[in-house]
Write an enzyme that holds these catalytic residues in place. Structure first.
Site, PDB file in Angstrom:
ATOM      1  N   TYR A 209       9.104  31.351  61.103  1.00 11.19           N
ATOM      2  CA  TYR A 209       8.534  30.353  62.205  1.00 11.19           C
ATOM      3  C   TYR A 209       8.008  29.106  61.873  1.00 11.19           C
ATOM      4  CZ  TYR A 209       9.856  34.414  65.075  1.00 11.19           C
ATOM      5  OH  TYR A 209      10.419  35.359  65.788  1.00 11.19           O
TER       6      TYR A 209
ATOM      7  N   LYS B  87      11.461  43.611  53.311  1.00 13.72           N
ATOM      8  CA  LYS B  87      12.717  44.076  52.943  1.00 13.72           C
ATOM      9  C   LYS B  87      12.807  43.497  51.606  1.00 13.72           C
ATOM     10  CE  LYS B  87      17.078  45.037  54.170  1.00 13.72           C
ATOM     11  NZ  LYS B  87      17.655  46.292  54.376  1.00 13.72           N
TER      12      LYS B  87
ATOM     13  N   ASP C  56      14.488  47.989  58.348  1.00 13.30           N
ATOM     14  CA  ASP C  56      15.562  48.493  59.034  1.00 13.30           C
ATOM     15  C   ASP C  56      15.349  50.007  59.270  1.00 13.30           C
ATOM     16  OD1 ASP C  56      15.785  48.530  56.342  1.00 13.30           O
ATOM     17  OD2 ASP C  56      18.049  48.374  56.305  1.00 13.30           O
TER      18      ASP C  56
ATOM     19  N   ASP D 169       7.640  40.429  64.947  1.00 10.24           N
ATOM     20  CA  ASP D 169       7.979  39.931  66.543  1.00 10.24           C
ATOM     21  C   ASP D 169       8.724  40.893  67.004  1.00 10.24           C
ATOM     22  OD1 ASP D 169       8.672  38.546  68.696  1.00 10.24           O
ATOM     23  OD2 ASP D 169       9.165  36.739  67.540  1.00 10.24           O
TER      24      ASP D 169
ATOM     25  N   ASP E 258       8.281  44.342  69.779  1.00  9.60           N
ATOM     26  CA  ASP E 258       8.738  44.563  71.144  1.00  9.60           C
ATOM     27  C   ASP E 258       9.573  45.772  71.366  1.00  9.60           C
ATOM     28  OD1 ASP E 258       7.932  42.330  71.897  1.00  9.60           O
ATOM     29  OD2 ASP E 258       9.852  41.134  72.019  1.00  9.60           O
TER      30      ASP E 258
END
Length: 351
Positions: free
Chosen positions: A142, A189, A221, A245, A249
């Site tokens: 970001y 990851k 994942d 992020d 959620d």
């Protein structure tokens, strides 16, 4: 205690839910003999409309000189639907995090006994869930270099992390785990990304400083899958900005409503407290938005000041409201739905 709190209502339903959090906070302050001075300031689309900037310098000065920030929501469809917009409400949120040094987003995920059957997941999978995500907020993709090349036909976003950024977030994670179940999961990851390998080796090097904490390392994942299968197997999870992020959620639906989940963004000196939901522009002015996530964010704010009894008073009031059905339409399930302001009034009076 005398508290100066920056009040950033923002856009959409932000002002409506913030008003209820102020009512509840003032009720707590009265009950426990505190004095709160609220310091309103503009941010998001409202600030763009007023001064052309989503996080004006004046707003930053108010936030930086306050003891904490209570925040509503930002965002507006006219920016979401315009890919060419040069100034966006979300830019203000990123700028605020960076300028205030808010590097750690704390998102608890827990269940309410009276709402277990409202979750899209089976009761037996979610009962007893009580986990916390710590998401790094000021680094990663970001904030990395981004742009276009080849006459706009190719786009890039760089993900960059320093060891120091990882260490300060991981330190908060280890410390939090020590106060809870002493379990820490580092989400990455590392089989693909070099930044994830830096995360993993940095956290591994810190393990010896916290010998009581059981540390695990899982790919993002795999965590995304396990969150909806066995969420109560987790205690504290730490991760980078983009992964956090998405996963937070996903985790928010476990409770049955995003309108119930609070969060905090912490730095070295100041904390910002906000609901995890967005600005929900379709509901603006309709008095139907669920204010409980914002109210519970205020509870986190009091607890961050060390005022545990004050935070508990808010949580107890919210639980009592849920048990009695004093809820907005998202939780009414065919029963009576109360308005946003009615819920806020009930909570304040209960306290």
């Amino acid at each position: 205690m005398k508290l100066n709190i920056a009040l950033l209502a923002g856009d959409g339903i932000g002002p409506e839910v913030i008003d209820q959090a102020v009512k509840v906070s003032d009720a707590v302050a009265s009950k426990f003999d505190h004095k709160i001075t609220w310091r309103p300031a503009l941010t998001g689309a409202a600030a763009i409309d007023a001064v052309g900037e989503p996080y004006p310098d004046e707003t930053h000065e108010i936030c930086a000189s306050s003891d904490a920030v209570l925040f509503g929501a930002i965002g507006h469809p006219r920016f979401d639907n315009d890919p060419s917009a040069k100034v966006r409400p979300e830019q203000g949120l990123l700028k605020m995090r960076k300028k205030l040094g808010l590097f750690a987003n704390v998102r608890p995920t827990f269940t309410f006994p009276s709402l277990l059957d409202k979750s899209p997941l089976k009761r037996e999978r979610i009962e007893g869930t009580d986990l916390v995500f710590l998401r790094e907020l000021t680094g990663g993709i970001y904030f990395g270099e981004k742009g276009r090349r080849e006459e706009g036909e190719t786009a890039f976003d760089n993900c960059v992390y320093t060891r120091a950024e990882v260490q300060r977030l991981a330190k908060k994670g280890f410390e939090l785990a020590m106060t809870r179940g002493k379990k820490l999961c580092c989400v990455d990851k590392a089989n693909v990304l070099e930044t994830s390998r830096l995360w993993r080796e940095t956290v591994q090097a810190m393990e010896k400083e916290y010998p009581e904490v059981e540390v695990s390392y899982e790919f993002v994942d795999a965590v995304a899958m396990r969150l909806v299968q066995w969420p109560n197997s987790y205690d504290v999870l730490i991760t980078e900005n983009l992964f956090g992020d998405i996963l937070t959620d996903e985790a928010s639906v476990i409770s049955g409503s995003m309108g119930l989940m609070p969060s905090a963004s912490l730095g070295a000196e100041i904390g910002l407290f906000e609901p995890i939901h967005g600005s929900y522009p379709q509901a603006t002015g309709l008095n139907i938005a669920n204010p409980m996530a914002t109210v519970l964010s205020a509870a986190m704010m009091f607890e961050n000041f060390g005022l545990q009894a004050e935070g508990k008073a808010i949580r107890d009031a919210v639980n009592e409201a849920l048990n009695k059905g004093i809820v907005t339409e998202d939780l009414a399930d065919g029963g009576k739905a109360y308005g946003t302001s009615e819920v806020g009034d009930w909570l304040a009076e209960n306290i």
